[in-house]
Scaffold this active site. Structure first.
Site, PDB file in Angstrom:
ATOM      1  N   ASP A   9       9.801  14.364 -42.320  1.00  0.00           N
ATOM      2  CA  ASP A   9       9.102  14.067 -43.569  1.00  0.00           C
ATOM      3  C   ASP A   9       7.609  14.212 -43.310  1.00  0.00           C
ATOM      4  O   ASP A   9       7.170  14.191 -42.151  1.00  0.00           O
ATOM      5  CB  ASP A   9       9.419  12.643 -44.060  1.00  0.00           C
ATOM      6  CG  ASP A   9       8.719  12.337 -45.392  1.00  0.00           C
ATOM      7  OD1 ASP A   9       8.637  13.244 -46.243  1.00  0.00           O
ATOM      8  OD2 ASP A   9       8.234  11.203 -45.573  1.00  0.00           O
ATOM      9  N   SER A  10       6.844  14.327 -44.381  1.00  0.00           N
ATOM     10  CA  SER A  10       5.388  14.370 -44.229  1.00  0.00           C
ATOM     11  C   SER A  10       4.875  13.059 -43.652  1.00  0.00           C
ATOM     12  O   SER A  10       3.746  12.988 -43.199  1.00  0.00           O
ATOM     13  CB  SER A  10       4.742  14.617 -45.589  1.00  0.00           C
ATOM     14  OG  SER A  10       5.035  13.524 -46.443  1.00  0.00           O
ATOM     15  N   GLY A  42       1.786  16.509 -50.622  1.00  0.00           N
ATOM     16  CA  GLY A  42       1.832  16.775 -52.068  1.00  0.00           C
ATOM     17  C   GLY A  42       0.514  17.205 -52.684  1.00  0.00           C
ATOM     18  O   GLY A  42       0.452  17.528 -53.855  1.00  0.00           O
ATOM     19  N   CYS A  72      12.172  15.111 -47.426  1.00  0.00           N
ATOM     20  CA  CYS A  72      10.922  15.175 -48.180  1.00  0.00           C
ATOM     21  C   CYS A  72      11.152  16.091 -49.378  1.00  0.00           C
ATOM     22  O   CYS A  72      11.471  17.279 -49.200  1.00  0.00           O
ATOM     23  CB  CYS A  72       9.824  15.732 -47.278  1.00  0.00           C
ATOM     24  SG  CYS A  72       8.269  16.027 -48.130  1.00  0.00           S
ATOM     25  N   GLU A 151       1.497   5.248 -47.603  1.00  0.00           N
ATOM     26  CA  GLU A 151       1.291   5.632 -46.197  1.00  0.00           C
ATOM     27  C   GLU A 151       0.274   4.704 -45.514  1.00  0.00           C
ATOM     28  O   GLU A 151       0.363   4.444 -44.334  1.00  0.00           O
ATOM     29  CB  GLU A 151       0.806   7.089 -46.193  1.00  0.00           C
ATOM     30  CG  GLU A 151       0.930   7.828 -44.915  1.00  0.00           C
ATOM     31  CD  GLU A 151       2.366   8.158 -44.477  1.00  0.00           C
ATOM     32  OE1 GLU A 151       2.516   8.386 -43.288  1.00  0.00           O
ATOM     33  OE2 GLU A 151       3.314   8.183 -45.289  1.00  0.00           O
ATOM     34  N   CYS A 181      10.681  11.475 -54.791  1.00  0.00           N
ATOM     35  CA  CYS A 181       9.843  11.503 -53.587  1.00  0.00           C
ATOM     36  C   CYS A 181      10.418  10.467 -52.633  1.00  0.00           C
ATOM     37  O   CYS A 181      10.658   9.315 -53.034  1.00  0.00           O
ATOM     38  CB  CYS A 181       8.397  11.151 -53.931  1.00  0.00           C
ATOM     39  SG  CYS A 181       7.371  10.871 -52.463  1.00  0.00           S
ATOM     40  N   HIS A 183       9.151   8.795 -50.348  1.00  0.00           N
ATOM     41  CA  HIS A 183       8.316   7.610 -50.103  1.00  0.00           C
ATOM     42  C   HIS A 183       8.609   6.498 -51.124  1.00  0.00           C
ATOM     43  O   HIS A 183       8.412   5.325 -50.825  1.00  0.00           O
ATOM     44  CB  HIS A 183       6.825   7.960 -50.219  1.00  0.00           C
ATOM     45  CG  HIS A 183       6.213   8.510 -48.960  1.00  0.00           C
ATOM     46  ND1 HIS A 183       6.519   9.747 -48.472  1.00  0.00           N
ATOM     47  CD2 HIS A 183       5.306   7.970 -48.088  1.00  0.00           C
ATOM     48  CE1 HIS A 183       5.817   9.964 -47.363  1.00  0.00           C
ATOM     49  NE2 HIS A 183       5.076   8.896 -47.114  1.00  0.00           N
TER      50      HIS A 183
HETATM   51  N1  DGL Z   1       7.974  11.997 -48.843  1.00  0.00           N
HETATM   52  C1  DGL Z   1       7.341  13.142 -49.434  1.00  0.00           C
HETATM   53  C2  DGL Z   1       8.161  13.624 -50.610  1.00  0.00           C
HETATM   54  O1  DGL Z   1       9.329  13.296 -50.665  1.00  0.00           O
HETATM   55  C3  DGL Z   1       5.902  12.881 -49.708  1.00  0.00           C
HETATM   56  C4  DGL Z   1       5.111  14.122 -49.865  1.00  0.00           C
HETATM   57  C5  DGL Z   1       3.656  14.002 -49.563  1.00  0.00           C
HETATM   58  O2  DGL Z   1       3.317  13.875 -48.387  1.00  0.00           O
HETATM   59  O3  DGL Z   1       2.855  14.067 -50.507  1.00  0.00           O
HETATM   60  O4  DGL Z   1       7.734  14.320 -51.470  1.00  0.00           O
END
Ligand code: DGL
Length: 264
Positions: A9-10, A42, A72, A151, A181, A183
């Site tokens: 994931d990011s 994003g 993600c 985050e 998302c 997160h």
């Molecule tokens: N968890 C990521 C998602 O599902 C977050 C993306 C991001 O870093 O903006 O989109």
């Protein structure tokens, strides 16, 4: 076969998926990789997202993963087809909001989808909505700032932003909200408090079913009694450890290896 399942994931969001996979597949080993240093994705363009993602995938392939979970939504909607083409040595599972389930559950035909801006605007997500929720009114909302606040663990900022952004779902009287998302399930309680009569759906169980099916179909389910858990971050290790503990639980976190890495 006890090769690990890789999850990327990011940042921290994919832990919402990892926690479910670990619980439901207790014999499997996992490597989770969070690119928190470069989060949020994003707000980046498609090319940059792909370049960063490629580094994570290459890193995990060197660790002999048998399957990759892209936990993600932003990476999935921008890059999943290219990833499957460029890295065909392992099966790749992506994540999208459960719009079909939302359509089945809505009583008034009013659905919300809440994602990052890139995801909300993507043709991939718009196609999903057209395909699975054509009989409903759908509010497809993208957030620019929510991922960064999650985050950084900024509780007050999260509540302030949610207060503002979730208003549109209230005004449209939605009764089901699909999170787009990974997160966002981490703050499900906060979302729920502001949308008390709304059913909130995340994608973790859908991802689990897909992963299980692929493991079975490829005959690569693990029968090991000794599962290994590795959690890697490109960001701050202390904060990451705290978050892993919160989502996976202290017992499993104590069993796991946690490290900070840098990606080439
Ligand atoms: N968890 C990521 C998602 O599902 C977050 C993306 C991001 O870093 O903006 O989109």
């Amino acid at each position: 076969m006890n090769e690990p399942i890789g999850i990327i994931d990011s940042g921290l969001g994919g832990l919402s998926i990892a926690s479910v996979l670990i619980k439901k597949l207790p014999r499997e080993s996992f490597i989770y990789l969070a690119d928190s240093r470069n989060c949020p994705y994003g707000q980046k363009d498609k090319e940059e997202i792909y370049e960063l993602t490629k580094k994570m995938v290459k890193y995990l392939l060197k660790k002999n993963i048998k399957l990759l979970v892209v936990a993600c939504n932003t990476i999935t909607v921008t890059s999943i087809d290219k990833l499957r083409k460029d890295f065909n040595e392992v099966p790749i599972v992506g994540i999208v909001p459960v719009i079909k389930t939302a359509q089945e559950k809505t009583a008034n035909g009013r659905i919300g989808v809440y994602s990052t801006m890139v995801t909300a605007k993507s043709p991939y997500q718009k196609d999903l909505i057209r395909k699975f929720a054509k009989n409903s009114n759908v509010v497809n909302l993208g957030s620019l700032k929510l991922v960064s606040l999650i985050e950084k663990g900024e509780g007050e900022g999260i509540n302030r932003l949610l207060n503002k952004e979730l208003r549109i779902f209230k005004e449209n009287n939605i009764d089901v909200l699909a999170l787009g998302c990974s997160h966002f399930p981490l703050i499900k309680k906060e979302i729920s408090r502001l949308l008390p009569n709304v059913l909130i759906l995340d994608s973790s169980i859908a991802v689990f079913h897909q992963v299980k099916r692929i493991l079975e179909n490829n005959n690569i389910l693990s029968s090991s009694q000794n599962s290994d858990y590795n959690f890697l971050t490109t960001g701050d290790k202390k904060f990451f450890t705290k978050f892993v503990k919160k989502t996976i639980g202290a017992k499993l976190t104590n069993k796991a290896k946690l490290s900070r890495i840098s990606l080439q």
